[in-house]
Motif scaffolding. Sequence first.
Motif, PDB file in Angstrom:
ATOM      1  N   CYS A 293       0.832  -1.203   0.000  1.00 49.82           N
ATOM      2  CA  CYS A 293       0.000   0.000   0.000  1.00 49.82           C
ATOM      3  C   CYS A 293       0.867   1.253   0.000  1.00 49.82           C
ATOM      4  O   CYS A 293       1.933   1.279  -0.618  1.00 49.82           O
ATOM      5  N   CYS A 294       0.433   2.291   0.700  1.00 51.54           N
ATOM      6  CA  CYS A 294       1.119   3.567   0.513  1.00 51.54           C
ATOM      7  C   CYS A 294       2.379   3.736   1.352  1.00 51.54           C
ATOM      8  O   CYS A 294       3.263   4.501   0.972  1.00 51.54           O
ATOM      9  N   SER A 295       2.516   3.027   2.467  1.00 54.36           N
ATOM     10  CA  SER A 295       3.832   3.025   3.129  1.00 54.36           C
ATOM     11  C   SER A 295       4.861   2.527   2.129  1.00 54.36           C
ATOM     12  O   SER A 295       5.979   3.039   2.051  1.00 54.36           O
ATOM     13  N   VAL A 443      -5.611   6.685  -9.965  1.00 56.59           N
ATOM     14  CA  VAL A 443      -5.354   6.723  -8.524  1.00 56.59           C
ATOM     15  C   VAL A 443      -6.195   5.654  -7.829  1.00 56.59           C
ATOM     16  O   VAL A 443      -7.030   4.995  -8.445  1.00 56.59           O
ATOM     17  N   GLY A 444      -5.977   5.528  -6.549  1.00 54.57           N
ATOM     18  CA  GLY A 444      -6.867   4.726  -5.732  1.00 54.57           C
ATOM     19  C   GLY A 444      -6.516   3.249  -5.690  1.00 54.57           C
ATOM     20  O   GLY A 444      -5.453   2.810  -6.113  1.00 54.57           O
ATOM     21  N   CYS A 445      -7.502   2.500  -5.257  1.00 53.39           N
ATOM     22  CA  CYS A 445      -7.313   1.210  -4.601  1.00 53.39           C
ATOM     23  C   CYS A 445      -7.495   0.016  -5.527  1.00 53.39           C
ATOM     24  O   CYS A 445      -7.644   0.145  -6.729  1.00 53.39           O
ATOM     25  N   ASN A 446      -7.531  -1.162  -4.886  1.00 55.44           N
ATOM     26  CA  ASN A 446      -8.206  -2.358  -5.394  1.00 55.44           C
ATOM     27  C   ASN A 446      -9.527  -2.446  -4.642  1.00 55.44           C
ATOM     28  O   ASN A 446      -9.640  -2.004  -3.506  1.00 55.44           O
ATOM     29  N   THR A 473      -0.721   6.930  -8.794  1.00 57.01           N
ATOM     30  CA  THR A 473      -0.357   6.921  -7.373  1.00 57.01           C
ATOM     31  C   THR A 473      -1.067   5.728  -6.714  1.00 57.01           C
ATOM     32  O   THR A 473      -1.862   5.044  -7.338  1.00 57.01           O
ATOM     33  N   GLY A 474      -0.775   5.547  -5.430  1.00 62.77           N
ATOM     34  CA  GLY A 474      -1.527   4.604  -4.601  1.00 62.77           C
ATOM     35  C   GLY A 474      -1.438   3.174  -5.101  1.00 62.77           C
ATOM     36  O   GLY A 474      -0.438   2.730  -5.674  1.00 62.77           O
ATOM     37  N   CYS A 475      -2.528   2.440  -4.885  1.00 61.92           N
ATOM     38  CA  CYS A 475      -2.559   1.037  -5.304  1.00 61.92           C
ATOM     39  C   CYS A 475      -2.707   0.918  -6.807  1.00 61.92           C
ATOM     40  O   CYS A 475      -2.400  -0.134  -7.379  1.00 61.92           O
ATOM     41  N   SER A 476      -3.171   1.968  -7.470  1.00 62.46           N
ATOM     42  CA  SER A 476      -3.191   1.961  -8.928  1.00 62.46           C
ATOM     43  C   SER A 476      -1.756   1.872  -9.439  1.00 62.46           C
ATOM     44  O   SER A 476      -1.452   1.099 -10.349  1.00 62.46           O
ATOM     45  N   SER A 524       2.412   8.074  -3.269  1.00 58.63           N
ATOM     46  CA  SER A 524       1.344   7.516  -2.452  1.00 58.63           C
ATOM     47  C   SER A 524       0.042   8.257  -2.746  1.00 58.63           C
ATOM     48  O   SER A 524       0.005   9.151  -3.579  1.00 58.63           O
ATOM     49  N   CYS A 525      -1.021   7.906  -2.022  1.00 59.04           N
ATOM     50  CA  CYS A 525      -2.294   8.604  -2.253  1.00 59.04           C
ATOM     51  C   CYS A 525      -2.247  10.056  -1.801  1.00 59.04           C
ATOM     52  O   CYS A 525      -2.856  10.908  -2.439  1.00 59.04           O
ATOM     53  N   VAL A 526      -1.534  10.367  -0.711  1.00 56.88           N
ATOM     54  CA  VAL A 526      -1.440  11.800  -0.379  1.00 56.88           C
ATOM     55  C   VAL A 526      -0.658  12.528  -1.465  1.00 56.88           C
ATOM     56  O   VAL A 526      -0.848  13.729  -1.689  1.00 56.88           O
ATOM     57  N   GLU A 561     -12.989   5.337   1.684  1.00 56.92           N
ATOM     58  CA  GLU A 561     -13.580   6.679   1.741  1.00 56.92           C
ATOM     59  C   GLU A 561     -12.580   7.723   1.243  1.00 56.92           C
ATOM     60  O   GLU A 561     -12.956   8.751   0.678  1.00 56.92           O
ATOM     61  N   LYS A 562     -11.293   7.447   1.461  1.00 55.51           N
ATOM     62  CA  LYS A 562     -10.258   8.383   0.993  1.00 55.51           C
ATOM     63  C   LYS A 562     -10.288   8.529  -0.521  1.00 55.51           C
ATOM     64  O   LYS A 562     -10.002   9.601  -1.056  1.00 55.51           O
ATOM     65  N   ALA A 563     -10.599   7.443  -1.220  1.00 56.41           N
ATOM     66  CA  ALA A 563     -10.665   7.524  -2.686  1.00 56.41           C
ATOM     67  C   ALA A 563     -11.809   8.457  -3.093  1.00 56.41           C
ATOM     68  O   ALA A 563     -11.702   9.205  -4.069  1.00 56.41           O
TER      69      ALA A 563
HETATM   70 NI1  NFS Z   1      -5.218   5.082  -1.265  1.00 59.30          NI
HETATM   71 FE1  NFS Z   1      -3.045   4.079  -0.312  1.00 59.30          FE
HETATM   72 FE2  NFS Z   1      -4.488   1.540  -1.590  1.00 59.30          FE
HETATM   73 FE3  NFS Z   1      -6.760   2.726  -1.641  1.00 59.30          FE
HETATM   74 FE4  NFS Z   1      -5.672   2.135   0.561  1.00 59.30          FE
HETATM   75  S1  NFS Z   1      -3.425   2.027   0.233  1.00 59.30           S
HETATM   76  S2  NFS Z   1      -4.100   5.685   0.492  1.00 59.30           S
HETATM   77  S3  NFS Z   1      -6.864   4.050   0.036  1.00 59.30           S
HETATM   78  S4  NFS Z   1      -6.306   0.767  -0.907  1.00 59.30           S
HETATM   79  S5  NFS Z   1      -5.045   3.294  -2.865  1.00 59.30           S
END
Ligand code: NFS
Length: 635
Positions: A293-295, A443-446, A473-476, A524-526, A561-563
Amino acid sequence: MLKAKTIDPAALELLKKAATDGIETVWDRYEAQQPQCGFGTLGICCRHCLQGPCRIDPFGNGPKAGICGTTADVIVARNLLRQVAGGAAAHVDHAYEAVEALELAAEDKINYSIAGEDKLRQIATALGLETPSKDTKALALEVVRVAYADMSNHSRQPLQWLLANAPKERIAVWQSLGILPRNPDREIREAMHQTTMGMDADPVNLVLATAKQGLVDGYAGLKLATDMQDILFGIPSPVVTEANLGVLKSDSVNLIVHGHVPLLSEKIVYWAKKLSAEAEAVGAQSIHVAGICCSGNEVLMRQGIPLATNFLAQELAIVTGAVDVMVVDVQCIMPSLAQVASCYHTELITTMPIVKIPGATHIPFTLENADETAQTIVRKAIAAYKKRDPRKVRIPDQRTTIMAGFSVEAITAALAQLNPQQPLKPLVDNIANGNIFGVVATVGCNNVKVTQDSFHVEMVKELVRNNILVAATGCSAHALAKFGLMNSEGTERFAGDNLKSVLTALGHAAGLGAPLPPVLHMGSCVDNSRIGDLVTAIARYLGVDTAALPVAASAPEPQHEKALSIGTWAVTMGLTTHLGVVPPVLGSKSVTELLTQGLTEVIGGKFYVETDPILAAQGLIADIRAKRKALGLTI
Ligand code: NFS
Ligand code: SF4
């Protein structure tokens, strides 16, 4: 289940092992949840008071209002506002910790250096602070004071961080709509208040409040977090490493960092190197850190640490049997990890006071004890390595070379090789002449509802084939990394001819001796703030509104929710923002129309929902073509 669980070959291999080992995964639990509640899916249930739960009959035969009289439109809008506020709260809390860290670092109270002095001066200048002669730490404290002033602002002034960084044209639009955010804590509190029982019953007003939360997220969350982290740890520059679970090593201690905030993971990377002799003493080659993930994205961008995997495969990382410690901080951490870890020798370590998981070891992390905590965790990994059972180990042979580290500063530096005076000119010229037809940020997740990674990969292949440059960015970014879209060969294989020629020229100018990848990993997502900064810089250079640019955004597989809050911010920036998973709004026709059409008139951007990856790519290209036409560019 009909649809495939994943297209990731490493995950496919490990799913078989999970079945043999008797491990339950996210996909099993998803199946057990079927059919999911129709009211929840449409967003038309309310639990905001104890008279409820109330639900609206979507077919019009049953109740048309909740017990208090709330309609479907209001329930949907209220639920969405709460979700977006939840996303913004996560990012603001993240940013706040980074501000505290910079303050303590500048006061010499903790053992963190200020590695990004260039970023510090850049931010201070944007905030209008005197910079030239000031000592680094004194200047850092001034920047911290502005951040705290935003956080504790009792007046009704809008966020400084927004005013200093957002495009002027956008600020005017937001002001005219009355959505310029003040103190982010106050705005998030207000959203909770506004949505509690007996409050706002105007769906339009609620949607505008949602847009305001998008701005809270964009500037007091994303932008502030990235800025603080760049000051503390340095501005990313290009790095080359690998992605996917094949990065784990059978002969080394494997330590996975998972979560979002780099304050601890940076220390772990440092101590993993320092303590390698202790690992060698127990027969390991080294201590190998990899990220989820983003770490993972954070330590990739600045330290070149390889990516292990993204959101949906976090359990499967442990199923390799080769992970000695998985250490987590905040967000996107499945509680099921403790159960999975208990079947192997893996030690799951939680570190934050607001994230404890029964079955995990809790080692509290504070800024003051960061080095001790990191050392303890690294030593736990060494100890766990000794307990690893080689018969249970299976590391899929899947690794893809990736280039990452594309901060705006790094992109500008590469472009400056072509035009030192006006670095953005080569990029803008190529957009204008159509070699780069447009830019899409993915951007964003799975999301378990989508075959893992498939939407990211299929849509992006179609985009780059049509000469769209992609920033991720992110999980994308993880997904696209795994599938070869973040290396030079990816340009040869997947990019359209025009895009390929530009990326080849840029890659050679930047001294790579090979093309730039077709997808630029921006973090990362931020770090979506970096994409915002790039879009803002291009708009400024051209003297146009960001809403006019041939740029769009997409969250192909959003779950968090962040997405939603990031997507809302992208809409406020005037971008068409695609979602590949339908958000829970369809229970209200008027709110759905507002989000996907009505908003455009007032704010320029809109949500665009399409659940087929090729159609989504084509829809985004059509949107970009329309914007090019309006700007008088070749189409
Ligand atoms: Ni963004 Fe990055 Fe992944 Fe989604 Fe979770 S890790 S902060 S919220 S799942 S991309
Ligand atoms: Fe029902 Fe209204 Fe209470 Fe919601 S706030 S649970 S709609 S009575």
